[in-house]
Design a protein around this motif. Sequence first.
Motif, PDB file in Angstrom:
ATOM      1  N   MET A   1       0.833  -1.209   0.000  1.00  0.00           N
ATOM      2  CA  MET A   1       0.000   0.000   0.000  1.00  0.00           C
ATOM      3  C   MET A   1       0.864   1.254   0.000  1.00  0.00           C
ATOM      4  O   MET A   1       0.867   2.030   0.956  1.00  0.00           O
ATOM      5  CB  MET A   1      -0.941  -0.034   1.191  1.00  0.00           C
TER       6      MET A   1
ATOM      7  N   PRO B   1       2.154  -0.272   4.749  1.00  0.00           N
ATOM      8  CA  PRO B   1       1.621  -1.631   4.901  1.00  0.00           C
ATOM      9  C   PRO B   1       1.869  -2.451   3.634  1.00  0.00           C
ATOM     10  O   PRO B   1       1.815  -1.920   2.527  1.00  0.00           O
ATOM     11  CB  PRO B   1       0.107  -1.408   5.070  1.00  0.00           C
TER      12      PRO B   1
ATOM     13  N   VAL C   1       0.287  -6.035   2.468  1.00  0.00           N
ATOM     14  CA  VAL C   1      -0.708  -7.011   2.902  1.00  0.00           C
ATOM     15  C   VAL C   1      -0.628  -8.265   2.047  1.00  0.00           C
ATOM     16  O   VAL C   1      -0.572  -8.173   0.818  1.00  0.00           O
ATOM     17  CB  VAL C   1      -2.140  -6.427   2.767  1.00  0.00           C
TER      18      VAL C   1
ATOM     19  N   ARG D   1       5.533  -2.757   6.577  1.00  0.00           N
ATOM     20  CA  ARG D   1       4.797  -3.329   7.716  1.00  0.00           C
ATOM     21  C   ARG D   1       3.905  -4.449   7.165  1.00  0.00           C
ATOM     22  O   ARG D   1       3.000  -4.177   6.384  1.00  0.00           O
ATOM     23  CB  ARG D   1       3.894  -2.266   8.349  1.00  0.00           C
TER      24      ARG D   1
ATOM     25  N   TYR E   1       1.087  -7.308   6.919  1.00  0.00           N
ATOM     26  CA  TYR E   1      -0.208  -7.747   7.445  1.00  0.00           C
ATOM     27  C   TYR E   1      -0.635  -8.973   6.672  1.00  0.00           C
ATOM     28  O   TYR E   1      -0.409  -9.052   5.458  1.00  0.00           O
ATOM     29  CB  TYR E   1      -1.268  -6.657   7.266  1.00  0.00           C
TER      30      TYR E   1
END
Lengths: 279, 279
Positions: A114, A134, A136, A161, A163
């Motif tokens: 993202m 993020p 994902v 990060r 997820y």
Amino acid sequence: MKVGIIGLGLIGGSLGLDLRCQGFEVLGVSRREKTCNLALERGVVDKSSTSFSLLKEADVVFICTPIEAIAPTIERLIPHITPQTIITDVGSVKASVVESCSLLWDNFVGGHPMAGTAEQGIEAAQKDLFAGAPYVFTPTESTPTESLNKVEQLARSLEARIYICSPSAHDRAVALISHLPVMVSASLIDACESEIEPEVLQLARSFASSGFRDTSRVGGGNPELGVMMAKYNRQELLRSLSQYRQSLDKLIDIIDREDWETLEAILSSTRTARPRFLS
Amino acid sequence: MKVGIIGLGLIGGSLGLDLRCQGFEVLGVSRREKTCNLALERGVVDKSSTSFSLLKEADVVFICTPIEAIAPTIERLIPHITPQTIITDVGSVKASVVESCSLLWDNFVGGHPMAGTAEQGIEAAQKDLFAGAPYVFTPTESTPTESLNKVEQLARSLEARIYICSPSAHDRAVALISHLPVMVSASLIDACESEIEPEVLQLARSFASSGFRDTSRVGGGNPELGVMMAKYNRQELLRSLSQYRQSLDKLIDIIDREDWETLEAILSSTRTARPRFLS
């Protein structure tokens, strides 16, 4: 590890820059010869080609095309790779993409970094685009764990990060904070432009400042992107629009009834809630 | 010319700084002794007092209090001034203010300098706050032309962009580009927070980025200001909300019907329209 990238635009190009820095050999494929050359010049890839045959030795291939081209691209890629090759994508909608791509290729891992800028194309590619953003992954029951681990490790090397959630949870969350704002914001511009009194419309245009500017920003963006969100995440977008309409109707009713205490309570709660989304 | 200012906050204080620079004698009144002293220290006023008697020689008095205090302030000021004194206000809503204040004082000119910062109070007062910003005057049939000309001349000296229109045209335009965005934006936060699936809510909070940040900014602002807009501009705000709801419902219907051509046409038109509000 050899990493293939198909689609050398902002995302594909930025992935190439970072992954090369990490020491991976990056093989890039673009439809256009010119982009292939630019990718080499800019250090985005180690090798580039307009032919998928370049990717026959890739361990992981990132599909970085627009959403509608992801599945067709995988179909064309399959004759050139072995069953061990992991395919992952970077599409901003997951349920429909994961469903069609998993049918085409068992070793598929849905992904969505993202990150982005207002710019497009390989010229906009930059280092560290994904750092802190993020990334994902949306495995299903049939996604090979080892393959998920491998792409997750690549994403970690970008300092993103990570997820991990289901495709539908991803699409629902993204509808709320990304696709819904576009429609909410576009409706604001549309409502102002539909003002029927010419003097009021003219004054509104003259008076608009930072509040209008910020609230209308994403509604004044790329129309193709907006249509793409609606098309590929239609069900979740409609769900979020229905939630939004309930919130809006509640506010309208409160203002109509002049219930200022409740209005202040809601506006206090939105002030408190907003930072939870921006931490 | 002697200029009085009642309410030495961001707007009153910034007016004082600029008008003193223009060579006017500025007389400031605040409810609090401390603010009076600060105003003197910061060079916002030539003289200050907590008593309205300071303003007996003022040619023009700017009422820079919150909206609900404008009319009560004028009532308390009247015993101290002569009929020649022009009173003007800086309230962000005009029809209701102009109606009540014109009844109290014949020589009243409704005004709205559309400038501000996120900060409040005299500490936030700054020079040139109004330069380049709209300054709207909303005379009625009974407003003395000479008085309008005099306050207009003061506003011009601030290098503001002057607009003259009816109170209702002002309120309608401001509802569209300032008050409507607050409700649209607050509804977005409210809709996201009302997500019933805990995992999706958590993901939405983690994924939110610049699109959500900008679209939600004014909806996460000062609740008292939001209530004030709704209370004093209720009718026009409801009108703009109704226009907005039509635009939103049109988009929902189009997405529901999967009419992508029309969606793209609308998003193209909002992209084209937005810069007209931001030139």
